[in-house]
Motif scaffolding. Sequence first.
Motif, PDB file in Angstrom:
ATOM      1  N   MET A  45       1.053  -1.190  -0.415  1.00  0.00           N
ATOM      2  CA  MET A  45       0.317  -0.024   0.259  1.00  0.00           C
ATOM      3  C   MET A  45       0.742   1.610  -0.308  1.00  0.00           C
ATOM      4  SD  MET A  45      -3.261  -0.850   2.780  1.00  0.00           S
ATOM      5  CE  MET A  45      -3.685   0.425   1.721  1.00  0.00           C
ATOM      6  N   ASP A  46       2.047   1.429   0.669  1.00  0.00           N
ATOM      7  CA  ASP A  46       2.898   2.327   0.455  1.00  0.00           C
ATOM      8  C   ASP A  46       2.489   3.157   1.690  1.00  0.00           C
ATOM      9  OD1 ASP A  46       5.216   3.988   0.167  1.00  0.00           O
ATOM     10  OD2 ASP A  46       4.641   5.031  -1.303  1.00  0.00           O
ATOM     11  N   ILE A  47       1.756   2.670   2.543  1.00  0.00           N
ATOM     12  CA  ILE A  47       1.096   3.040   4.063  1.00  0.00           C
ATOM     13  C   ILE A  47       2.472   4.605   4.744  1.00  0.00           C
ATOM     14  CG2 ILE A  47      -0.004   1.645   5.124  1.00  0.00           C
ATOM     15  CD1 ILE A  47       2.218   1.120   7.221  1.00  0.00           C
ATOM     16  N   ASP A  48       1.354   5.478   4.934  1.00  0.00           N
ATOM     17  CA  ASP A  48       1.943   6.954   5.054  1.00  0.00           C
ATOM     18  C   ASP A  48       2.344   6.596   6.900  1.00  0.00           C
ATOM     19  OD1 ASP A  48       1.708   8.781   3.152  1.00  0.00           O
ATOM     20  OD2 ASP A  48      -0.600   7.978   2.976  1.00  0.00           O
ATOM     21  N   PHE A  49       1.216   6.106   8.168  1.00  0.00           N
ATOM     22  CA  PHE A  49       1.371   5.876   8.745  1.00  0.00           C
ATOM     23  C   PHE A  49       0.552   4.902   9.587  1.00  0.00           C
ATOM     24  CE2 PHE A  49      -1.710   9.584   8.526  1.00  0.00           C
ATOM     25  CZ  PHE A  49      -3.110   8.363   8.912  1.00  0.00           C
ATOM     26  N   VAL A  50       0.809   4.465  10.603  1.00  0.00           N
ATOM     27  CA  VAL A  50       0.506   3.421  11.469  1.00  0.00           C
ATOM     28  C   VAL A  50      -0.705   3.954  12.803  1.00  0.00           C
ATOM     29  CG1 VAL A  50       0.531   0.981  12.579  1.00  0.00           C
ATOM     30  CG2 VAL A  50       2.088   1.617  10.944  1.00  0.00           C
ATOM     31  N   VAL A  51      -1.487   3.363  13.175  1.00  0.00           N
ATOM     32  CA  VAL A  51      -2.580   3.723  14.145  1.00  0.00           C
ATOM     33  C   VAL A  51      -2.633   2.773  15.513  1.00  0.00           C
ATOM     34  CG1 VAL A  51      -4.903   4.138  14.914  1.00  0.00           C
ATOM     35  CG2 VAL A  51      -3.990   5.922  13.271  1.00  0.00           C
ATOM     36  N   SER A  52      -2.052   3.005  16.348  1.00  0.00           N
ATOM     37  CA  SER A  52      -2.124   1.660  18.211  1.00  0.00           C
ATOM     38  C   SER A  52      -3.352   2.529  18.552  1.00  0.00           C
ATOM     39  CB  SER A  52      -1.438   1.816  17.865  1.00  0.00           C
ATOM     40  OG  SER A  52      -1.341   0.429  20.296  1.00  0.00           O
ATOM     41  N   THR A  53      -4.146   1.550  18.459  1.00  0.00           N
ATOM     42  CA  THR A  53      -5.536   1.810  19.437  1.00  0.00           C
ATOM     43  C   THR A  53      -5.269   1.181  19.991  1.00  0.00           C
ATOM     44  OG1 THR A  53      -6.453  -0.280  18.346  1.00  0.00           O
ATOM     45  CG2 THR A  53      -7.086   1.218  17.473  1.00  0.00           C
ATOM     46  N   GLY A  54      -3.984   1.073  21.130  1.00  0.00           N
ATOM     47  CA  GLY A  54      -4.109   1.385  23.129  1.00  0.00           C
ATOM     48  C   GLY A  54      -4.098  -0.489  22.944  1.00  0.00           C
ATOM     49  N   ASP A  55      -3.622  -0.319  24.708  1.00  0.00           N
ATOM     50  CA  ASP A  55      -2.976  -1.492  25.460  1.00  0.00           C
ATOM     51  C   ASP A  55      -1.835  -1.828  24.557  1.00  0.00           C
ATOM     52  OD1 ASP A  55      -4.818  -1.378  27.289  1.00  0.00           O
ATOM     53  OD2 ASP A  55      -6.279  -3.420  26.632  1.00  0.00           O
ATOM     54  N   ASN A  56      -1.199  -1.072  24.301  1.00  0.00           N
ATOM     55  CA  ASN A  56       0.009  -1.449  24.284  1.00  0.00           C
ATOM     56  C   ASN A  56       0.972  -1.991  24.425  1.00  0.00           C
ATOM     57  OD1 ASN A  56      -0.640   0.970  22.289  1.00  0.00           O
ATOM     58  ND2 ASN A  56      -0.251   2.385  23.533  1.00  0.00           N
ATOM     59  N   PHE A  57       1.082  -2.336  26.213  1.00  0.00           N
ATOM     60  CA  PHE A  57       2.286  -3.458  26.500  1.00  0.00           C
ATOM     61  C   PHE A  57       1.529  -3.940  27.283  1.00  0.00           C
ATOM     62  CE2 PHE A  57       4.649   0.232  24.412  1.00  0.00           C
ATOM     63  CZ  PHE A  57       5.319   0.488  24.574  1.00  0.00           C
ATOM     64  N   TYR A  58       1.904  -5.515  27.641  1.00  0.00           N
ATOM     65  CA  TYR A  58       1.310  -6.322  28.530  1.00  0.00           C
ATOM     66  C   TYR A  58       1.928  -6.470  29.175  1.00  0.00           C
ATOM     67  CZ  TYR A  58      -3.261  -6.226  25.871  1.00  0.00           C
ATOM     68  OH  TYR A  58      -4.726  -5.848  25.094  1.00  0.00           O
ATOM     69  N   ASP A  59       1.554  -7.152  31.119  1.00  0.00           N
ATOM     70  CA  ASP A  59       0.125  -7.186  31.283  1.00  0.00           C
ATOM     71  C   ASP A  59      -0.955  -6.230  31.881  1.00  0.00           C
ATOM     72  OD1 ASP A  59      -0.573  -9.601  30.000  1.00  0.00           O
ATOM     73  OD2 ASP A  59      -0.342 -10.221  32.051  1.00  0.00           O
ATOM     74  N   ASN A  60       1.044  -4.684  32.428  1.00  0.00           N
ATOM     75  CA  ASN A  60       0.321  -3.871  33.254  1.00  0.00           C
ATOM     76  C   ASN A  60       1.570  -2.441  32.518  1.00  0.00           C
ATOM     77  OD1 ASN A  60      -1.216  -4.648  34.818  1.00  0.00           O
ATOM     78  ND2 ASN A  60       0.560  -6.183  35.213  1.00  0.00           N
ATOM     79  N   GLY A  61       1.015  -2.621  31.173  1.00  0.00           N
ATOM     80  CA  GLY A  61       1.964  -1.600  30.931  1.00  0.00           C
ATOM     81  C   GLY A  61       3.060  -1.103  30.795  1.00  0.00           C
ATOM     82  N   LEU A  62       4.201  -0.394  31.032  1.00  0.00           N
ATOM     83  CA  LEU A  62       5.797   0.104  31.364  1.00  0.00           C
ATOM     84  C   LEU A  62       6.190   0.451  32.065  1.00  0.00           C
ATOM     85  CD1 LEU A  62       6.699   2.052  27.461  1.00  0.00           C
ATOM     86  CD2 LEU A  62       6.874  -0.390  28.058  1.00  0.00           C
ATOM     87  N   LYS A  63       6.671  -0.143  32.574  1.00  0.00           N
ATOM     88  CA  LYS A  63       7.347   0.401  33.815  1.00  0.00           C
ATOM     89  C   LYS A  63       7.598   1.812  34.282  1.00  0.00           C
ATOM     90  CE  LYS A  63       8.176  -4.298  35.113  1.00  0.00           C
ATOM     91  NZ  LYS A  63       8.876  -5.820  35.368  1.00  0.00           N
ATOM     92  N   GLY A  64       8.669   2.381  33.365  1.00  0.00           N
ATOM     93  CA  GLY A  64       8.903   3.537  33.566  1.00  0.00           C
ATOM     94  C   GLY A  64       9.126   3.181  32.461  1.00  0.00           C
ATOM     95  N   VAL A  65      10.479   5.413  31.837  1.00  0.00           N
ATOM     96  CA  VAL A  65      10.676   4.993  30.110  1.00  0.00           C
ATOM     97  C   VAL A  65      12.222   3.464  29.667  1.00  0.00           C
ATOM     98  CG1 VAL A  65      10.475   6.889  30.256  1.00  0.00           C
ATOM     99  CG2 VAL A  65      12.520   6.827  31.309  1.00  0.00           C
ATOM    100  N   GLU A  66      13.081   3.581  31.032  1.00  0.00           N
ATOM    101  CA  GLU A  66      14.010   2.109  30.600  1.00  0.00           C
ATOM    102  C   GLU A  66      13.275   0.832  30.596  1.00  0.00           C
ATOM    103  OE1 GLU A  66      17.039   3.015  33.490  1.00  0.00           O
ATOM    104  OE2 GLU A  66      17.456   5.035  32.043  1.00  0.00           O
ATOM    105  N   ASP A  67      12.335   0.352  30.714  1.00  0.00           N
ATOM    106  CA  ASP A  67      11.490  -1.008  30.560  1.00  0.00           C
ATOM    107  C   ASP A  67      11.576  -1.368  29.616  1.00  0.00           C
ATOM    108  OD1 ASP A  67      10.326  -2.818  31.134  1.00  0.00           O
ATOM    109  OD2 ASP A  67       8.128  -2.280  31.656  1.00  0.00           O
ATOM    110  N   PRO A  68      12.352  -2.445  29.239  1.00  0.00           N
ATOM    111  CA  PRO A  68      13.299  -3.202  27.993  1.00  0.00           C
ATOM    112  C   PRO A  68      11.560  -4.169  27.203  1.00  0.00           C
ATOM    113  CG  PRO A  68      13.460  -4.705  29.427  1.00  0.00           C
ATOM    114  CD  PRO A  68      13.451  -3.231  30.751  1.00  0.00           C
ATOM    115  N   ASN A  69      10.505  -3.634  27.534  1.00  0.00           N
ATOM    116  CA  ASN A  69       9.243  -4.071  27.283  1.00  0.00           C
ATOM    117  C   ASN A  69       8.982  -3.616  26.085  1.00  0.00           C
ATOM    118  OD1 ASN A  69       6.960  -5.566  26.598  1.00  0.00           O
ATOM    119  ND2 ASN A  69       6.228  -4.760  28.230  1.00  0.00           N
ATOM    120  N   PHE A  70       9.367  -1.979  25.940  1.00  0.00           N
ATOM    121  CA  PHE A  70       8.785  -0.836  25.163  1.00  0.00           C
ATOM    122  C   PHE A  70       9.404  -1.622  23.616  1.00  0.00           C
ATOM    123  CE2 PHE A  70      10.541   3.032  22.324  1.00  0.00           C
ATOM    124  CZ  PHE A  70       9.458   3.213  22.129  1.00  0.00           C
TER     125      PHE A  70
END
Length: 330
Positions: free
Chosen positions: A70-95
């Motif tokens: 498609m040669d897309i322009d961008f991607v939309v994420s509708t949330g619940d980006n990181f399971y099970d309990n989000g990120l622990k901080g900006v240095e969380d390796p889960n990101f």
Amino acid sequence: MRSYNKTMAVLVVASLIVIVCRVSADLERFEQTTKGDGTLRFLVVGDWGRRGEFNQSQVASQMGRIGEEMDIDFVVSTGDNFYDNGLKGVEDPNFVESFTNVYTHKSLQKQWFSVLGNHDYRGDAVAQLSPLLRKIDTRWLCLRSFVVDAEVAELFFVDTSPFVEEYFTSPGDHVYDWRDVYPPKTYTSHLLKDLELELKNSKATWKIVVGHHAIRSVSHHGDTQELVDQLLPILEANDVDLYLNGHDHCLQRISDTKSPIQFLTSGAGSKAWRGDVNTTNGQGLEFFYDGQGFMSVELTQSDITVVFYDVFGAILHRWTMFKSVLHSIV
């Protein structure tokens, strides 16, 4: 004494101003350039961040293939980006493990616009909003609520978790990061006013609203009544075309009964809920799939095409709507 009372009055007013500013949900705007040919193309995925497990990597691979075609322009994420309990901080390796190391295809190295889901609020929600994550991966942009001006369309991203009363009154064993959200009634009131103003002022041919929670759904969570009562009337009154959400781990399209709005769920980025469907709530249901997958959107001045794909990249459902060019100019 009068001087003292006057000083106290000034301090009280100043404090109120600070409180209002703190809970205001002013919508920051971003300009998204397109190819200049009058088209806009993007992918939509939700409920994905599981370090590649539960077929997240397989979905990502097919997103990369379709994104290239498609040669897309961008991607939309509708949330619940990181399971099970989000990120622990900006240095969380889960990101890195759930985002950077999974969505590696060249076509996906575009801007990602993301909202927070309820699972993201169970971690350090503020971390996901931090510019520091953008230094780790420049694709990442997540804010509570914001607007993306993509020329032919405007996308209005809405922070829906603070609307859900259950998260405040009956959180169970979960702890939510409600910093900058309290008091929630004031926060959501400001957000709705800001959104309504942005929608009324929009001159875009297509208006698309993105949130984590479904307004209409026949899957596990069903309709989000708070959004039906508070958000839906604003969308119907301001000619919104699409409402995109995740939360329910499925793919679905439901038509509004009072307006042309289409409710599109793309929450199947990793773990899906097989067999979890309640068709007694199925008024307006056009398509439902309870497996993993994602969605694409292609827009021109005159038409919009939505396609749902499964984990193998096979097309499950295609839908096209047309809009009068004359109407869009007016």
